[in-house]
Write a protein that holds these residues in place. Sequence first.
Motif, PDB file in Angstrom:
ATOM      1  N   SER A 113      52.517  56.885  49.562  1.00 11.20           N
ATOM      2  CA  SER A 113      52.155  57.531  48.298  1.00 11.20           C
ATOM      3  C   SER A 113      53.302  57.502  47.304  1.00 11.20           C
ATOM      4  O   SER A 113      53.099  57.608  46.098  1.00 11.20           O
ATOM      5  CB  SER A 113      51.739  58.979  48.538  1.00 11.20           C
ATOM      6  OG  SER A 113      50.576  59.047  49.289  1.00 11.20           O
ATOM      7  N   TRP A 114      54.512  57.360  47.813  1.00  9.01           N
ATOM      8  CA  TRP A 114      55.670  57.317  46.920  1.00  9.01           C
ATOM      9  C   TRP A 114      55.643  56.083  46.024  1.00  9.01           C
ATOM     10  O   TRP A 114      56.269  56.083  44.961  1.00  9.01           O
ATOM     11  CB  TRP A 114      56.966  57.381  47.724  1.00  9.01           C
ATOM     12  CG  TRP A 114      57.187  58.728  48.348  1.00  9.01           C
ATOM     13  CD1 TRP A 114      57.173  59.024  49.683  1.00  9.01           C
ATOM     14  CD2 TRP A 114      57.446  59.964  47.674  1.00  9.01           C
ATOM     15  NE1 TRP A 114      57.404  60.363  49.866  1.00  9.01           N
ATOM     16  CE2 TRP A 114      57.579  60.968  48.654  1.00  9.01           C
ATOM     17  CE3 TRP A 114      57.575  60.320  46.343  1.00  9.01           C
ATOM     18  CZ2 TRP A 114      57.833  62.297  48.343  1.00  9.01           C
ATOM     19  CZ3 TRP A 114      57.834  61.660  46.036  1.00  9.01           C
ATOM     20  CH2 TRP A 114      57.960  62.620  47.022  1.00  9.01           C
ATOM     21  N   VAL A 115      54.915  55.049  46.406  1.00  8.71           N
ATOM     22  CA  VAL A 115      54.784  53.868  45.546  1.00  8.71           C
ATOM     23  C   VAL A 115      54.058  54.255  44.261  1.00  8.71           C
ATOM     24  O   VAL A 115      54.493  53.911  43.158  1.00  8.71           O
ATOM     25  CB  VAL A 115      54.055  52.726  46.288  1.00  8.71           C
ATOM     26  CG1 VAL A 115      53.768  51.564  45.352  1.00  8.71           C
ATOM     27  CG2 VAL A 115      54.855  52.270  47.493  1.00  8.71           C
ATOM     28  N   GLY A 116      52.949  54.970  44.402  1.00 13.50           N
ATOM     29  CA  GLY A 116      52.219  55.429  43.224  1.00 13.50           C
ATOM     30  C   GLY A 116      53.029  56.403  42.392  1.00 13.50           C
ATOM     31  O   GLY A 116      52.985  56.379  41.161  1.00 13.50           O
ATOM     32  N   TYR A 117      53.780  57.272  43.060  1.00  6.96           N
ATOM     33  CA  TYR A 117      54.660  58.210  42.349  1.00  6.96           C
ATOM     34  C   TYR A 117      55.682  57.444  41.516  1.00  6.96           C
ATOM     35  O   TYR A 117      55.948  57.794  40.362  1.00  6.96           O
ATOM     36  CB  TYR A 117      55.351  59.132  43.349  1.00  6.96           C
ATOM     37  CG  TYR A 117      56.474  59.934  42.754  1.00  6.96           C
ATOM     38  CD1 TYR A 117      56.221  61.068  41.998  1.00  6.96           C
ATOM     39  CD2 TYR A 117      57.799  59.543  42.929  1.00  6.96           C
ATOM     40  CE1 TYR A 117      57.252  61.800  41.431  1.00  6.96           C
ATOM     41  CE2 TYR A 117      58.834  60.270  42.376  1.00  6.96           C
ATOM     42  CZ  TYR A 117      58.555  61.398  41.627  1.00  6.96           C
ATOM     43  OH  TYR A 117      59.580  62.108  41.060  1.00  6.96           O
ATOM     44  N   TRP A 174      48.922  53.301  24.170  1.00  7.73           N
ATOM     45  CA  TRP A 174      48.344  54.390  24.966  1.00  7.73           C
ATOM     46  C   TRP A 174      47.405  53.847  26.045  1.00  7.73           C
ATOM     47  O   TRP A 174      47.321  54.402  27.136  1.00  7.73           O
ATOM     48  CB  TRP A 174      47.614  55.398  24.082  1.00  7.73           C
ATOM     49  CG  TRP A 174      48.553  56.362  23.435  1.00  7.73           C
ATOM     50  CD1 TRP A 174      48.824  56.475  22.113  1.00  7.73           C
ATOM     51  CD2 TRP A 174      49.370  57.333  24.092  1.00  7.73           C
ATOM     52  NE1 TRP A 174      49.763  57.455  21.911  1.00  7.73           N
ATOM     53  CE2 TRP A 174      50.114  58.001  23.099  1.00  7.73           C
ATOM     54  CE3 TRP A 174      49.562  57.699  25.417  1.00  7.73           C
ATOM     55  CZ2 TRP A 174      51.014  59.018  23.396  1.00  7.73           C
ATOM     56  CZ3 TRP A 174      50.462  58.709  25.713  1.00  7.73           C
ATOM     57  CH2 TRP A 174      51.172  59.365  24.700  1.00  7.73           C
ATOM     58  N   VAL A 175      46.705  52.769  25.737  1.00 10.52           N
ATOM     59  CA  VAL A 175      45.821  52.155  26.738  1.00 10.52           C
ATOM     60  C   VAL A 175      46.650  51.632  27.907  1.00 10.52           C
ATOM     61  O   VAL A 175      46.298  51.838  29.077  1.00 10.52           O
ATOM     62  CB  VAL A 175      44.975  51.027  26.099  1.00 10.52           C
ATOM     63  CG1 VAL A 175      44.277  50.192  27.170  1.00 10.52           C
ATOM     64  CG2 VAL A 175      43.959  51.610  25.128  1.00 10.52           C
ATOM     65  N   VAL A 176      47.756  50.974  27.597  1.00 10.56           N
ATOM     66  CA  VAL A 176      48.623  50.445  28.661  1.00 10.56           C
ATOM     67  C   VAL A 176      49.216  51.575  29.495  1.00 10.56           C
ATOM     68  O   VAL A 176      49.201  51.523  30.735  1.00 10.56           O
ATOM     69  CB  VAL A 176      49.744  49.559  28.064  1.00 10.56           C
ATOM     70  CG1 VAL A 176      50.787  49.212  29.112  1.00 10.56           C
ATOM     71  CG2 VAL A 176      49.151  48.309  27.445  1.00 10.56           C
ATOM     72  N   ILE A 177      49.715  52.606  28.843  1.00 14.13           N
ATOM     73  CA  ILE A 177      50.305  53.736  29.564  1.00 14.13           C
ATOM     74  C   ILE A 177      49.239  54.445  30.396  1.00 14.13           C
ATOM     75  O   ILE A 177      49.478  54.803  31.554  1.00 14.13           O
ATOM     76  CB  ILE A 177      51.009  54.703  28.586  1.00 14.13           C
ATOM     77  CG1 ILE A 177      52.248  54.025  27.992  1.00 14.13           C
ATOM     78  CG2 ILE A 177      51.394  56.005  29.278  1.00 14.13           C
ATOM     79  CD1 ILE A 177      52.912  54.788  26.877  1.00 14.13           C
ATOM     80  N   SER A 178      48.039  54.625  29.844  1.00 10.02           N
ATOM     81  CA  SER A 178      46.949  55.262  30.588  1.00 10.02           C
ATOM     82  C   SER A 178      46.552  54.428  31.797  1.00 10.02           C
ATOM     83  O   SER A 178      46.306  54.975  32.885  1.00 10.02           O
ATOM     84  CB  SER A 178      45.736  55.472  29.680  1.00 10.02           C
ATOM     85  OG  SER A 178      46.066  56.339  28.629  1.00 10.02           O
ATOM     86  N   ALA A 179      46.479  53.116  31.618  1.00 14.83           N
ATOM     87  CA  ALA A 179      46.154  52.236  32.746  1.00 14.83           C
ATOM     88  C   ALA A 179      47.226  52.351  33.829  1.00 14.83           C
ATOM     89  O   ALA A 179      46.911  52.367  35.029  1.00 14.83           O
ATOM     90  CB  ALA A 179      46.014  50.797  32.271  1.00 14.83           C
ATOM     91  N   TRP A 180      48.472  52.433  33.419  1.00 14.86           N
ATOM     92  CA  TRP A 180      49.572  52.574  34.377  1.00 14.86           C
ATOM     93  C   TRP A 180      49.429  53.877  35.158  1.00 14.86           C
ATOM     94  O   TRP A 180      49.620  53.912  36.368  1.00 14.86           O
ATOM     95  CB  TRP A 180      50.893  52.521  33.624  1.00 14.86           C
ATOM     96  CG  TRP A 180      52.068  52.218  34.488  1.00 14.86           C
ATOM     97  CD1 TRP A 180      52.964  53.114  34.966  1.00 14.86           C
ATOM     98  CD2 TRP A 180      52.481  50.946  34.983  1.00 14.86           C
ATOM     99  NE1 TRP A 180      53.917  52.482  35.724  1.00 14.86           N
ATOM    100  CE2 TRP A 180      53.641  51.139  35.747  1.00 14.86           C
ATOM    101  CE3 TRP A 180      51.982  49.651  34.852  1.00 14.86           C
ATOM    102  CZ2 TRP A 180      54.304  50.113  36.379  1.00 14.86           C
ATOM    103  CZ3 TRP A 180      52.650  48.628  35.473  1.00 14.86           C
ATOM    104  CH2 TRP A 180      53.796  48.852  36.234  1.00 14.86           C
ATOM    105  N   PHE A 181      49.070  54.970  34.448  1.00 15.29           N
ATOM    106  CA  PHE A 181      48.829  56.261  35.108  1.00 15.29           C
ATOM    107  C   PHE A 181      47.676  56.165  36.104  1.00 15.29           C
ATOM    108  O   PHE A 181      47.775  56.644  37.224  1.00 15.29           O
ATOM    109  CB  PHE A 181      48.459  57.337  34.085  1.00 15.29           C
ATOM    110  CG  PHE A 181      49.619  58.045  33.481  1.00 15.29           C
ATOM    111  CD1 PHE A 181      50.605  58.609  34.261  1.00 15.29           C
ATOM    112  CD2 PHE A 181      49.715  58.170  32.110  1.00 15.29           C
ATOM    113  CE1 PHE A 181      51.677  59.276  33.693  1.00 15.29           C
ATOM    114  CE2 PHE A 181      50.776  58.832  31.538  1.00 15.29           C
ATOM    115  CZ  PHE A 181      51.753  59.382  32.329  1.00 15.29           C
ATOM    116  N   ILE A 182      46.584  55.577  35.674  1.00 16.11           N
ATOM    117  CA  ILE A 182      45.400  55.494  36.526  1.00 16.11           C
ATOM    118  C   ILE A 182      45.686  54.670  37.775  1.00 16.11           C
ATOM    119  O   ILE A 182      45.373  55.090  38.891  1.00 16.11           O
ATOM    120  CB  ILE A 182      44.206  54.931  35.731  1.00 16.11           C
ATOM    121  CG1 ILE A 182      43.766  55.955  34.686  1.00 16.11           C
ATOM    122  CG2 ILE A 182      43.047  54.553  36.654  1.00 16.11           C
ATOM    123  CD1 ILE A 182      42.802  55.423  33.646  1.00 16.11           C
ATOM    124  N   VAL A 183      46.302  53.510  37.590  1.00 17.36           N
ATOM    125  CA  VAL A 183      46.625  52.660  38.739  1.00 17.36           C
ATOM    126  C   VAL A 183      47.618  53.375  39.658  1.00 17.36           C
ATOM    127  O   VAL A 183      47.465  53.354  40.881  1.00 17.36           O
ATOM    128  CB  VAL A 183      47.168  51.292  38.284  1.00 17.36           C
ATOM    129  CG1 VAL A 183      47.728  50.509  39.458  1.00 17.36           C
ATOM    130  CG2 VAL A 183      46.074  50.492  37.593  1.00 17.36           C
TER     131      VAL A 183
END
Length: 144
Positions: free
Chosen positions: A28-32, A58-67
């Motif tokens: 899980s630390w990978v996602g963190y 914002w789309v790129v940052i949001s996608a990064w958060f979601i992934v």
Amino acid sequence: MTPSPNEAREMIARADTLSRNVARFPLSWVGYSMLCAAGPLYLLSAYLSGPTLPAAIWVVISAWFIVGGILSAALGAFSRPVPKGFGMRWIVMIILWSAAWIFSIAGPDITTSTQLVVQNLIYLALAASGPLWELVTLRNRRMK
């Protein structure tokens, strides 16, 4: 003492069973770490484009958060069992990351490259300290 072939097979099967139940490093630390990487994405974008970011950023940052969130949850589900205390370490690091993120979004505008570097180093420290804390804890438990 030399075990018989059947005893040896039983010993190997038992060792295999025991090794599957040993707590491992939670992936899980990978996602963190991906969540921590979103901070510098935002900071660099804000530094280059000003406080109002374009929608594409914002789309790129949001996608990064979601992934990062999905990856963290999915890898966490498949890396069971986790070491004792992982949940508390995770909560502490997420709270620290949240504080850094809120400061980045709501804090003062970044006007100098020094501010940019310092705030990015905070995210780098957060990204490294969570997994490092986990590794140290795992090592200490194995040394006992």
